[in-house]
Design a protein around this motif. Structure first.
Motif, PDB file in Angstrom:
ATOM      1  N   LEU A   2       0.851  -1.177   0.000  1.00  0.00           N
ATOM      2  CA  LEU A   2       0.000   0.000   0.000  1.00  0.00           C
ATOM      3  C   LEU A   2       0.897   1.241   0.000  1.00  0.00           C
ATOM      4  O   LEU A   2       1.999   1.217   0.527  1.00  0.00           O
ATOM      5  CB  LEU A   2      -0.887  -0.001   1.251  1.00  0.00           C
ATOM      6  CG  LEU A   2      -1.767  -1.239   1.471  1.00  0.00           C
ATOM      7  CD1 LEU A   2      -2.454  -1.160   2.831  1.00  0.00           C
ATOM      8  CD2 LEU A   2      -2.793  -1.371   0.352  1.00  0.00           C
ATOM      9  N   ASP A  75      -4.952   4.306  -1.108  1.00  0.00           N
ATOM     10  CA  ASP A  75      -5.402   3.022  -1.655  1.00  0.00           C
ATOM     11  C   ASP A  75      -6.143   2.186  -0.633  1.00  0.00           C
ATOM     12  O   ASP A  75      -6.711   1.164  -0.980  1.00  0.00           O
ATOM     13  CB  ASP A  75      -4.290   2.199  -2.328  1.00  0.00           C
ATOM     14  CG  ASP A  75      -2.912   2.443  -1.788  1.00  0.00           C
ATOM     15  OD1 ASP A  75      -2.794   2.617  -0.562  1.00  0.00           O
ATOM     16  OD2 ASP A  75      -1.965   2.467  -2.590  1.00  0.00           O
ATOM     17  N   ILE A  99     -11.349   1.199  -2.898  1.00  0.00           N
ATOM     18  CA  ILE A  99     -10.472   1.507  -1.760  1.00  0.00           C
ATOM     19  C   ILE A  99     -10.443   0.223  -0.935  1.00  0.00           C
ATOM     20  O   ILE A  99     -11.492  -0.336  -0.622  1.00  0.00           O
ATOM     21  CB  ILE A  99     -11.067   2.660  -0.905  1.00  0.00           C
ATOM     22  CG1 ILE A  99     -11.161   3.960  -1.703  1.00  0.00           C
ATOM     23  CG2 ILE A  99     -10.290   2.838   0.392  1.00  0.00           C
ATOM     24  CD1 ILE A  99      -9.860   4.702  -1.884  1.00  0.00           C
TER      25      ILE A  99
END
Ligand code: ADP
Ligand code: ADP
Ligand code: MG
Length: 471
Positions: A2, A75, A99
Protein backbone atom coordinates in the motif's frame (compact mmCIF):
# COMPACT_ATOMS: atom_id res chain seq x y z
CA UNK A 1 2.54 -2.66 -0.91
CA UNK A 2 0.00 0.00 0.00
CA UNK A 3 1.18 3.56 -0.62
CA UNK A 4 -1.22 5.71 1.36
CA UNK A 5 -3.74 4.83 4.05
CA UNK A 6 -6.57 6.89 5.51
CA UNK A 7 -7.17 6.21 9.20
CA UNK A 8 -10.86 6.50 10.05
CA UNK A 9 -10.30 6.79 13.78
CA UNK A 10 -8.78 8.90 16.55
CA UNK A 11 -6.83 8.58 19.79
CA UNK A 12 -4.30 5.90 20.60
CA UNK A 13 -5.39 3.42 17.91
CA UNK A 14 -5.05 6.05 15.17
CA UNK A 15 -1.53 6.79 16.45
CA UNK A 16 -0.77 3.04 16.60
CA UNK A 17 -1.76 2.64 12.93
CA UNK A 18 0.15 5.77 11.85
CA UNK A 19 3.26 4.33 13.53
CA UNK A 20 2.94 1.05 11.61
CA UNK A 21 2.50 2.99 8.35
CA UNK A 22 5.56 5.14 9.10
CA UNK A 23 7.72 2.05 9.67
CA UNK A 24 6.54 0.54 6.39
CA UNK A 25 7.00 3.67 4.28
CA UNK A 26 3.25 4.08 3.83
CA UNK A 27 1.87 7.63 3.91
CA UNK A 28 -0.93 8.28 6.40
CA UNK A 29 -3.98 10.52 6.28
CA UNK A 30 -5.78 11.44 9.51
CA UNK A 31 -9.30 12.77 9.91
CA UNK A 32 -10.52 14.77 12.88
CA UNK A 33 -13.40 16.84 14.18
CA UNK A 34 -13.12 20.21 15.93
CA UNK A 35 -12.78 18.88 19.53
CA UNK A 36 -9.83 16.78 18.32
CA UNK A 37 -7.91 19.72 16.80
CA UNK A 38 -5.05 19.11 19.26
CA UNK A 39 -5.19 15.33 18.99
CA UNK A 40 -1.90 13.49 18.60
CA UNK A 41 -3.10 11.62 15.51
CA UNK A 42 -3.64 14.97 13.77
CA UNK A 43 -0.06 16.04 14.48
CA UNK A 44 1.52 12.68 13.71
CA UNK A 45 -0.11 11.80 10.35
CA UNK A 46 1.38 12.98 7.06
CA UNK A 47 -1.86 14.81 6.23
CA UNK A 48 -4.90 15.67 8.36
CA UNK A 49 -8.40 16.76 7.39
CA UNK A 50 -11.02 18.47 9.53
CA UNK A 51 -14.47 16.90 9.13
CA UNK A 52 -16.66 19.47 10.86
CA UNK A 53 -17.53 20.81 14.30
CA UNK A 54 -19.64 17.93 15.52
CA UNK A 55 -17.51 15.71 17.78
CA UNK A 56 -18.73 12.45 16.25
CA UNK A 57 -20.47 13.00 12.89
CA UNK A 58 -17.21 13.26 10.95
CA UNK A 59 -15.91 9.95 12.28
CA UNK A 60 -19.20 8.24 11.47
CA UNK A 61 -19.75 9.51 7.93
CA UNK A 62 -18.95 6.66 5.50
CA UNK A 63 -19.62 8.67 2.32
CA UNK A 64 -17.46 11.59 3.32
CA UNK A 65 -14.59 9.44 4.52
CA UNK A 66 -14.49 7.25 1.40
CA UNK A 67 -14.71 10.35 -0.82
CA UNK A 68 -11.78 11.90 1.06
CA UNK A 69 -9.77 8.70 0.65
CA UNK A 70 -10.38 8.82 -3.12
CA UNK A 71 -9.56 12.54 -3.35
CA UNK A 72 -6.32 12.23 -1.38
CA UNK A 73 -5.12 9.27 -3.46
CA UNK A 74 -5.31 6.67 -0.68
CA UNK A 75 -5.40 3.02 -1.65
CA UNK A 76 -6.81 1.81 1.66
CA UNK A 77 -8.73 2.75 4.82
CA UNK A 78 -7.92 1.41 8.27
CA UNK A 79 -11.01 1.64 10.51
CA UNK A 80 -9.33 0.94 13.89
CA UNK A 81 -11.83 -0.21 16.55
CA UNK A 82 -15.21 1.26 17.48
CA UNK A 83 -16.67 3.89 15.08
CA UNK A 84 -17.12 2.34 11.59
CA UNK A 85 -14.83 -0.66 12.15
CA UNK A 86 -17.65 -3.21 12.15
CA UNK A 87 -19.95 -1.36 9.79
CA UNK A 88 -20.55 -3.62 6.78
CA UNK A 89 -22.05 -0.71 4.81
CA UNK A 90 -18.81 1.24 5.16
CA UNK A 91 -16.73 -1.74 4.01
CA UNK A 92 -19.08 -2.19 1.04
CA UNK A 93 -18.71 1.47 0.10
CA UNK A 94 -14.92 1.07 0.16
CA UNK A 95 -15.17 -2.01 -2.07
CA UNK A 96 -17.39 -0.10 -4.52
CA UNK A 97 -14.91 2.79 -4.72
CA UNK A 98 -11.85 0.54 -5.15
CA UNK A 99 -10.47 1.51 -1.76
CA UNK A 100 -9.17 -1.48 0.20
CA UNK A 101 -10.97 -1.82 3.52
CA UNK A 102 -8.39 -3.10 6.00
CA UNK A 103 -10.48 -5.90 7.43
CA UNK A 104 -12.61 -8.78 6.17
CA UNK A 105 -15.11 -8.61 3.30
CA UNK A 106 -18.28 -6.62 4.00
CA UNK A 107 -20.37 -9.80 3.85
CA UNK A 108 -18.23 -11.38 6.59
CA UNK A 109 -18.55 -8.26 8.77
CA UNK A 110 -22.32 -8.39 8.32
CA UNK A 111 -22.44 -12.09 9.17
CA UNK A 112 -20.31 -11.79 12.30
CA UNK A 113 -21.61 -8.41 13.52
CA UNK A 114 -25.02 -10.01 13.82
CA UNK A 115 -24.43 -12.20 16.85
CA UNK A 116 -27.27 -14.61 16.12
CA UNK A 117 -26.11 -15.08 12.51
CA UNK A 118 -22.58 -15.65 13.84
CA UNK A 119 -23.85 -18.28 16.29
CA UNK A 120 -25.60 -19.96 13.38
CA UNK A 121 -22.48 -20.17 11.20
CA UNK A 122 -20.45 -21.44 14.14
CA UNK A 123 -23.01 -24.13 14.94
CA UNK A 124 -22.79 -25.25 11.30
CA UNK A 125 -18.98 -25.23 11.45
CA UNK A 126 -19.00 -27.49 14.50
CA UNK A 127 -17.77 -24.80 16.90
CA UNK A 128 -19.55 -25.15 20.27
CA UNK A 129 -21.69 -22.09 21.06
CA UNK A 130 -23.22 -20.87 24.30
CA UNK A 131 -26.62 -22.59 24.65
CA UNK A 132 -29.39 -20.16 23.75
CA UNK A 133 -32.13 -19.11 21.33
CA UNK A 134 -31.78 -20.26 17.72
CA UNK A 135 -32.23 -16.75 16.39
CA UNK A 136 -33.59 -13.45 17.62
CA UNK A 137 -36.41 -13.43 20.13
CA UNK A 138 -39.89 -12.70 18.81
CA UNK A 139 -41.21 -11.36 22.11
CA UNK A 140 -41.07 -11.59 25.89
CA UNK A 141 -43.18 -14.75 25.89
CA UNK A 142 -40.65 -16.60 23.80
CA UNK A 143 -37.93 -15.39 26.16
CA UNK A 144 -39.86 -16.66 29.20
CA UNK A 145 -40.49 -20.06 27.60
CA UNK A 146 -36.84 -20.49 26.56
CA UNK A 147 -35.58 -19.34 29.95
CA UNK A 148 -37.65 -22.08 31.59
CA UNK A 149 -36.22 -24.57 29.15
CA UNK A 150 -32.55 -23.62 29.71
CA UNK A 151 -32.94 -22.72 33.38
CA UNK A 152 -32.00 -19.42 35.05
CA UNK A 153 -29.79 -17.45 35.13
CA UNK A 154 -29.96 -16.36 31.49
CA UNK A 155 -28.63 -13.38 29.56
CA UNK A 156 -30.58 -11.14 27.21
CA UNK A 157 -28.17 -9.73 24.64
CA UNK A 158 -28.42 -7.16 21.86
CA UNK A 159 -27.86 -8.90 18.50
CA UNK A 160 -25.70 -6.02 17.20
CA UNK A 161 -24.21 -5.15 20.57
CA UNK A 162 -20.60 -4.41 21.42
CA UNK A 163 -18.33 -2.69 23.93
CA UNK A 164 -19.99 -4.58 26.79
CA UNK A 165 -23.31 -2.76 26.37
CA UNK A 166 -26.74 -4.22 25.69
CA UNK A 167 -26.27 -7.28 27.93
CA UNK A 168 -28.41 -8.05 31.02
CA UNK A 169 -28.36 -11.04 33.32
CA UNK A 170 -31.72 -12.28 34.63
CA UNK A 171 -31.91 -14.61 37.62
CA UNK A 172 -35.65 -15.27 37.46
CA UNK A 173 -38.83 -14.53 35.51
CA UNK A 174 -39.49 -11.29 37.40
CA UNK A 175 -36.08 -9.95 36.39
CA UNK A 176 -36.56 -11.15 32.83
CA UNK A 177 -39.86 -9.24 32.54
CA UNK A 178 -38.04 -6.14 33.81
CA UNK A 179 -34.85 -6.41 31.81
CA UNK A 180 -36.27 -7.50 28.47
CA UNK A 181 -37.67 -4.06 27.50
CA UNK A 182 -34.55 -2.37 28.92
CA UNK A 183 -32.18 -4.29 26.64
CA UNK A 184 -34.42 -3.54 23.66
CA UNK A 185 -34.44 0.16 24.40
CA UNK A 186 -30.66 0.22 25.07
CA UNK A 187 -30.00 -1.72 21.84
CA UNK A 188 -32.21 0.61 19.82
CA UNK A 189 -30.47 3.69 21.18
CA UNK A 190 -26.89 2.43 21.08
CA UNK A 191 -26.87 0.16 18.02
CA UNK A 192 -29.94 1.22 16.01
CA UNK A 193 -31.42 -2.26 16.16
CA UNK A 194 -34.08 -3.63 18.50
CA UNK A 195 -33.11 -7.27 17.96
CA UNK A 196 -32.19 -9.31 21.01
CA UNK A 197 -31.47 -12.96 21.75
CA UNK A 198 -31.15 -15.19 24.78
CA UNK A 199 -28.15 -17.11 26.07
CA UNK A 200 -27.77 -19.35 29.05
CA UNK A 201 -25.69 -17.46 31.59
CA UNK A 202 -22.45 -19.29 32.16
CA UNK A 203 -21.78 -18.75 35.85
CA UNK A 204 -18.31 -17.50 36.80
CA UNK A 205 -16.70 -18.19 33.41
CA UNK A 206 -13.33 -17.08 32.20
CA UNK A 207 -13.27 -14.88 29.09
CA UNK A 208 -10.65 -16.36 26.79
CA UNK A 209 -10.18 -14.99 23.27
CA UNK A 210 -7.92 -16.04 20.45
CA UNK A 211 -6.18 -13.64 18.06
CA UNK A 212 -6.18 -14.86 14.50
CA UNK A 213 -4.61 -13.65 11.25
CA UNK A 214 -5.84 -14.75 7.82
CA UNK A 215 -4.62 -13.78 4.37
CA UNK A 216 -6.39 -13.78 1.00
CA UNK A 217 -4.74 -17.03 0.01
CA UNK A 218 -6.47 -19.22 2.57
CA UNK A 219 -3.74 -19.20 5.23
CA UNK A 220 -5.07 -18.82 8.76
CA UNK A 221 -2.98 -18.79 11.93
CA UNK A 222 -3.58 -17.93 15.58
CA UNK A 223 -1.37 -15.97 17.96
CA UNK A 224 -2.56 -17.80 21.08
CA UNK A 225 -5.00 -16.45 23.61
CA UNK A 226 -5.74 -13.52 25.88
CA UNK A 227 -7.47 -13.83 29.23
CA UNK A 228 -9.87 -10.90 29.61
CA UNK A 229 -11.71 -12.11 32.71
CA UNK A 230 -10.93 -8.98 34.70
CA UNK A 231 -14.00 -6.98 33.67
CA UNK A 232 -16.44 -4.54 35.16
CA UNK A 233 -19.97 -4.55 33.76
CA UNK A 234 -18.85 -6.73 30.84
CA UNK A 235 -16.06 -4.28 29.97
CA UNK A 236 -12.44 -5.34 30.05
CA UNK A 237 -10.05 -3.64 32.47
CA UNK A 238 -6.88 -5.76 32.57
CA UNK A 239 -5.95 -8.28 29.88
CA UNK A 240 -3.37 -11.04 30.07
CA UNK A 241 -1.52 -13.11 27.47
CA UNK A 242 -1.21 -16.01 27.59
CA UNK A 243 -3.87 -16.99 30.12
CA UNK A 244 -2.24 -18.18 33.36
CA UNK A 245 -5.16 -20.57 33.78
CA UNK A 246 -5.11 -22.81 30.68
CA UNK A 247 -3.59 -26.24 30.29
CA UNK A 248 -1.48 -26.79 27.15
CA UNK A 249 -4.29 -29.03 25.84
CA UNK A 250 -6.93 -26.33 26.34
CA UNK A 251 -4.61 -23.80 24.69
CA UNK A 252 -4.18 -25.96 21.59
CA UNK A 253 -7.86 -26.83 21.47
CA UNK A 254 -9.00 -23.20 21.60
CA UNK A 255 -6.37 -21.99 19.14
CA UNK A 256 -7.46 -24.64 16.63
CA UNK A 257 -11.13 -23.88 17.26
CA UNK A 258 -10.55 -20.20 16.46
CA UNK A 259 -8.78 -21.12 13.23
CA UNK A 260 -11.67 -23.41 12.32
CA UNK A 261 -14.14 -20.59 13.03
CA UNK A 262 -12.20 -18.18 10.81
CA UNK A 263 -11.90 -20.69 7.98
CA UNK A 264 -15.61 -21.48 8.15
CA UNK A 265 -16.51 -17.90 7.22
CA UNK A 266 -13.59 -17.34 4.78
CA UNK A 267 -12.21 -14.77 7.16
CA UNK A 268 -9.55 -12.32 6.00
CA UNK A 269 -7.25 -10.00 8.00
CA UNK A 270 -6.92 -9.79 11.81
CA UNK A 271 -9.79 -10.93 13.99
CA UNK A 272 -10.60 -12.21 17.45
CA UNK A 273 -12.72 -15.18 18.40
CA UNK A 274 -14.12 -14.78 21.92
CA UNK A 275 -14.96 -17.79 24.09
CA UNK A 276 -16.31 -18.43 27.55
CA UNK A 277 -14.53 -21.18 29.44
CA UNK A 278 -15.91 -22.97 32.46
CA UNK A 279 -14.13 -26.05 33.75
CA UNK A 280 -13.27 -27.83 30.53
CA UNK A 281 -16.30 -26.52 28.60
CA UNK A 282 -15.61 -23.99 25.85
CA UNK A 283 -18.35 -21.88 24.25
CA UNK A 284 -18.05 -19.54 21.28
CA UNK A 285 -19.40 -16.13 22.26
CA UNK A 286 -18.68 -13.77 19.36
CA UNK A 287 -16.13 -12.79 16.76
CA UNK A 288 -14.74 -9.26 16.54
CA UNK A 289 -13.87 -8.53 12.92
CA UNK A 290 -11.32 -5.80 13.61
CA UNK A 291 -8.16 -4.92 15.49
CA UNK A 292 -8.87 -5.19 19.19
CA UNK A 293 -7.88 -2.83 22.01
CA UNK A 294 -5.81 -5.55 23.66
CA UNK A 295 -3.92 -6.72 20.53
CA UNK A 296 -0.80 -5.26 22.18
CA UNK A 297 -0.30 -8.14 24.62
CA UNK A 298 -0.36 -10.75 21.84
CA UNK A 299 2.28 -8.65 20.08
CA UNK A 300 4.44 -8.62 23.21
CA UNK A 301 4.41 -12.41 23.72
CA UNK A 302 4.78 -13.42 20.05
CA UNK A 303 6.82 -10.55 18.59
CA UNK A 304 4.33 -10.27 15.71
CA UNK A 305 3.33 -6.72 14.73
CA UNK A 306 -0.39 -7.28 14.15
CA UNK A 307 -1.10 -3.92 12.49
CA UNK A 308 1.81 -4.46 10.13
CA UNK A 309 0.35 -7.86 9.20
CA UNK A 310 -3.05 -6.21 8.65
CA UNK A 311 -1.50 -3.80 6.15
CA UNK A 312 0.39 -6.60 4.39
CA UNK A 313 -2.72 -8.78 4.17
CA UNK A 314 -4.73 -5.85 2.77
CA UNK A 315 -2.04 -5.41 0.11
CA UNK A 316 -2.66 -9.01 -0.97
CA UNK A 317 0.56 -10.47 0.44
CA UNK A 318 0.70 -13.85 2.13
CA UNK A 319 1.14 -14.03 5.92
CA UNK A 320 4.71 -13.48 7.10
CA UNK A 321 4.41 -16.49 9.41
CA UNK A 322 3.25 -20.08 9.38
CA UNK A 323 1.65 -21.50 12.53
CA UNK A 324 4.84 -23.33 13.47
CA UNK A 325 6.76 -20.01 13.37
CA UNK A 326 4.59 -18.58 16.14
CA UNK A 327 6.16 -19.07 19.55
CA UNK A 328 5.03 -17.28 22.64
CA UNK A 329 7.38 -16.23 25.37
CA UNK A 330 6.70 -14.91 28.88
CA UNK A 331 3.60 -13.04 30.00
CA UNK A 332 2.13 -9.67 29.08
CA UNK A 333 -0.45 -7.58 30.93
CA UNK A 334 -2.38 -4.62 29.60
CA UNK A 335 -3.94 -2.07 31.93
CA UNK A 336 -6.65 0.05 30.35
CA UNK A 337 -6.02 3.36 32.12
CA UNK A 338 -9.39 5.07 31.90
CA UNK A 339 -10.20 8.69 32.70
CA UNK A 340 -12.67 7.58 35.36
CA UNK A 341 -13.02 7.85 39.11
CA UNK A 342 -13.28 4.31 40.52
CA UNK A 343 -14.24 5.73 43.91
CA UNK A 344 -17.21 7.50 42.36
CA UNK A 345 -18.79 4.57 40.50
CA UNK A 346 -16.22 4.96 37.70
CA UNK A 347 -17.68 8.32 36.69
CA UNK A 348 -15.85 9.70 33.63
CA UNK A 349 -13.25 12.29 34.60
CA UNK A 350 -12.42 14.35 31.54
CA UNK A 351 -10.32 17.50 31.55
CA UNK A 352 -6.80 18.88 31.16
CA UNK A 353 -3.80 16.70 31.89
CA UNK A 354 -1.67 19.03 33.95
CA UNK A 355 1.27 16.65 34.20
CA UNK A 356 2.08 13.37 32.49
CA UNK A 357 5.21 11.33 32.99
CA UNK A 358 5.33 8.08 31.01
CA UNK A 359 6.47 4.89 32.70
CA UNK A 360 9.44 3.22 31.02
CA UNK A 361 12.29 0.82 31.61
CA UNK A 362 12.58 -2.83 30.60
CA UNK A 363 9.45 -4.60 29.36
CA UNK A 364 7.20 -1.54 29.40
CA UNK A 365 5.11 -0.27 26.47
CA UNK A 366 2.71 2.65 26.43
CA UNK A 367 0.10 3.19 23.70
CA UNK A 368 -1.59 6.54 24.18
CA UNK A 369 -2.42 9.83 22.49
CA UNK A 370 -2.22 11.99 25.61
CA UNK A 371 0.51 14.46 26.57
CA UNK A 372 1.04 17.10 29.26
CA UNK A 373 -1.36 19.98 28.59
CA UNK A 374 -3.74 17.83 26.51
CA UNK A 375 -7.40 18.22 27.33
CA UNK A 376 -9.35 14.95 27.12
CA UNK A 377 -12.57 15.78 25.27
CA UNK A 378 -15.75 14.51 26.93
CA UNK A 379 -17.26 13.10 23.73
CA UNK A 380 -15.30 9.89 23.32
CA UNK A 381 -14.21 6.73 25.07
CA UNK A 382 -12.74 7.27 28.54
CA UNK A 383 -9.76 4.99 27.87
CA UNK A 384 -6.80 7.37 27.68
CA UNK A 385 -3.76 5.12 27.92
CA UNK A 386 -2.80 1.47 27.54
CA UNK A 387 0.03 0.42 29.80
CA UNK A 388 1.52 -2.89 28.69
CA UNK A 389 4.18 -4.81 30.60
CA UNK A 390 6.04 -7.96 29.63
CA UNK A 391 8.28 -10.34 31.62
CA UNK A 392 9.46 -13.93 31.33
CA UNK A 393 7.64 -15.20 34.43
CA UNK A 394 4.19 -14.65 35.92
CA UNK A 395 5.58 -13.39 39.23
CA UNK A 396 7.91 -10.99 37.41
CA UNK A 397 5.20 -9.56 35.19
CA UNK A 398 3.06 -8.82 38.25
CA UNK A 399 5.95 -7.00 39.92
CA UNK A 400 6.76 -5.16 36.72
CA UNK A 401 3.14 -4.06 36.39
CA UNK A 402 3.22 -2.70 39.92
CA UNK A 403 6.48 -0.92 39.30
CA UNK A 404 5.30 0.60 35.99
CA UNK A 405 2.04 1.83 37.57
CA UNK A 406 4.19 3.41 40.33
CA UNK A 407 6.43 5.02 37.69
CA UNK A 408 3.58 6.74 35.90
CA UNK A 409 2.42 10.26 36.78
CA UNK A 410 -0.91 11.40 35.34
CA UNK A 411 -2.28 14.50 37.04
CA UNK A 412 -5.33 16.68 36.40
CA UNK A 413 -7.84 13.86 35.97
CA UNK A 414 -8.90 10.81 37.97
CA UNK A 415 -7.82 7.46 36.53
CA UNK A 416 -8.18 3.75 37.20
CA UNK A 417 -4.40 3.30 37.72
CA UNK A 418 -4.39 3.10 41.53
CA UNK A 419 -7.34 0.71 41.49
CA UNK A 420 -5.35 -1.64 39.24
CA UNK A 421 -2.55 -1.73 41.83
CA UNK A 422 -5.08 -3.15 44.31
CA UNK A 423 -6.13 -5.86 41.83
CA UNK A 424 -2.47 -6.72 41.13
CA UNK A 425 -1.87 -7.26 44.84
CA UNK A 426 -4.84 -9.50 45.45
CA UNK A 427 -3.86 -13.12 46.24
CA UNK A 428 -6.50 -14.55 43.84
CA UNK A 429 -5.15 -12.46 41.00
CA UNK A 430 -1.54 -13.23 41.88
CA UNK A 431 -2.24 -16.95 42.07
CA UNK A 432 -3.78 -16.78 38.58
CA UNK A 433 -7.20 -17.99 39.70
CA UNK A 434 -9.96 -15.58 38.71
CA UNK A 435 -13.03 -15.37 36.53
CA UNK A 436 -15.36 -12.64 35.27
CA UNK A 437 -16.80 -12.23 38.79
CA UNK A 438 -13.47 -11.10 40.27
CA UNK A 439 -14.25 -7.36 40.10
CA UNK A 440 -17.86 -7.50 41.43
CA UNK A 441 -16.76 -10.01 44.10
CA UNK A 442 -14.11 -7.63 45.48
CA UNK A 443 -15.69 -4.23 46.16
CA UNK A 444 -13.22 -3.81 49.05
CA UNK A 445 -10.47 -3.20 46.50
CA UNK A 446 -11.97 0.26 46.01
CA UNK A 447 -10.94 1.25 49.54
CA UNK A 448 -7.52 2.65 48.75
CA UNK A 449 -6.04 6.06 49.20
CA UNK A 450 -5.56 8.22 46.11
CA UNK A 451 -2.96 10.38 47.83
CA UNK A 452 0.46 10.29 46.20
CA UNK A 453 3.14 9.22 48.61
CA UNK A 454 6.06 11.61 48.19
CA UNK A 455 8.98 9.69 46.73
CA UNK A 456 12.18 9.12 48.71
CA UNK A 457 14.01 11.50 46.35
CA UNK A 458 11.45 14.29 46.91
CA UNK A 459 11.64 13.82 50.69
CA UNK A 460 15.46 13.89 50.69
CA UNK A 461 15.42 17.02 48.52
CA UNK A 462 12.95 18.75 50.85
CA UNK A 463 15.11 17.83 53.85
CA UNK A 464 18.25 19.15 52.14
CA UNK A 465 16.55 22.45 51.25
CA UNK A 466 15.23 22.78 54.80
CA UNK A 467 18.69 22.14 56.28
CA UNK A 468 20.32 24.60 53.89
CA UNK A 469 17.87 27.45 54.36
CA UNK A 470 17.02 26.82 57.98
CA UNK A 471 13.37 26.72 56.82
P1 ADP B 1 -12.29 -4.86 22.46
O1 ADP B 1 -13.50 -5.60 21.95
O2 ADP B 1 -11.33 -4.42 21.42
O3 ADP B 1 -11.66 -5.56 23.59
P2 ADP B 1 -14.17 -2.95 23.41
O4 ADP B 1 -15.23 -3.98 23.48
O5 ADP B 1 -13.90 -2.11 24.62
O6 ADP B 1 -12.78 -3.51 23.04
O7 ADP B 1 -14.51 -2.02 22.16
C1 ADP B 1 -13.60 -1.06 21.71
C2 ADP B 1 -14.34 0.20 21.38
O8 ADP B 1 -15.29 -0.03 20.37
C3 ADP B 1 -15.12 0.79 22.55
O9 ADP B 1 -15.01 2.20 22.44
C4 ADP B 1 -16.54 0.34 22.31
O10 ADP B 1 -17.43 1.25 22.89
C5 ADP B 1 -16.60 0.35 20.80
N1 ADP B 1 -17.52 -0.67 20.26
C6 ADP B 1 -17.30 -1.99 20.23
N2 ADP B 1 -18.32 -2.63 19.64
C7 ADP B 1 -19.21 -1.68 19.28
C8 ADP B 1 -20.49 -1.72 18.61
N3 ADP B 1 -21.07 -2.84 18.19
N4 ADP B 1 -21.12 -0.55 18.41
C9 ADP B 1 -20.55 0.60 18.83
N5 ADP B 1 -19.37 0.69 19.44
C10 ADP B 1 -18.70 -0.42 19.67
P1 ADP C 1 -19.59 -7.45 23.54
O1 ADP C 1 -19.91 -7.56 22.09
O2 ADP C 1 -20.20 -6.28 24.20
O3 ADP C 1 -18.12 -7.59 23.80
P2 ADP C 1 -19.88 -10.19 24.47
O4 ADP C 1 -20.89 -11.11 23.91
O5 ADP C 1 -18.49 -10.37 24.01
O6 ADP C 1 -20.33 -8.69 24.21
O7 ADP C 1 -19.92 -10.28 26.05
C1 ADP C 1 -19.20 -9.38 26.86
C2 ADP C 1 -18.98 -9.99 28.24
O8 ADP C 1 -20.21 -10.32 28.87
C3 ADP C 1 -18.20 -11.30 28.23
O9 ADP C 1 -16.81 -11.09 28.23
C4 ADP C 1 -18.68 -11.99 29.48
O10 ADP C 1 -17.99 -11.53 30.62
C5 ADP C 1 -20.12 -11.53 29.59
N1 ADP C 1 -21.02 -12.54 28.97
C6 ADP C 1 -21.55 -12.49 27.74
N2 ADP C 1 -22.34 -13.55 27.49
C7 ADP C 1 -22.32 -14.31 28.61
C8 ADP C 1 -22.94 -15.54 29.00
N3 ADP C 1 -23.75 -16.20 28.18
N4 ADP C 1 -22.69 -16.01 30.25
C9 ADP C 1 -21.88 -15.34 31.10
N5 ADP C 1 -21.27 -14.18 30.79
C10 ADP C 1 -21.47 -13.66 29.56
MG1 MG D 1 -17.00 -9.22 23.27
Amino acid sequence: MLKKVLIANRGEIAVRIIRACAEMGIRSVAIYTEPDRYGLHVKRADQSFLLGDDPLAGYLDPLRIVKLAVETGCDAIHPGYGFLSENAEFARLCEKNHITFIGPKSSVIAGMGDKTAARDSMRKAGVPITPGSEGNLADLNEALTLADEFGYPIMIKATSGGGGRGIRRCDNAVELRQQYPRVISEATKAFGSAEVFLEKCIVNPRHIEVQILADRHGNVIHLYERDCSIQRRNQKLIEIAPSPQLTPEQRDYMGNLAVRAAKAVSYENAGTVEFLLTGNEVYFMEMNTRIQVEHTISEQITGVDIVREQLRIAAGLTLSYRQQDIQYRGYALQFRINAEDPKNDFLPSFGRITHYYAPGGPGVRVDTAIYTGYEIPPYYDSMCLKLVVWALDWEDVLNRGQRALDDMRLHGIKTTANYYKQILNHPDFRSGHFNTSFVPDHPELLNYSDKQHPSAVALALAAAIAAHTGW
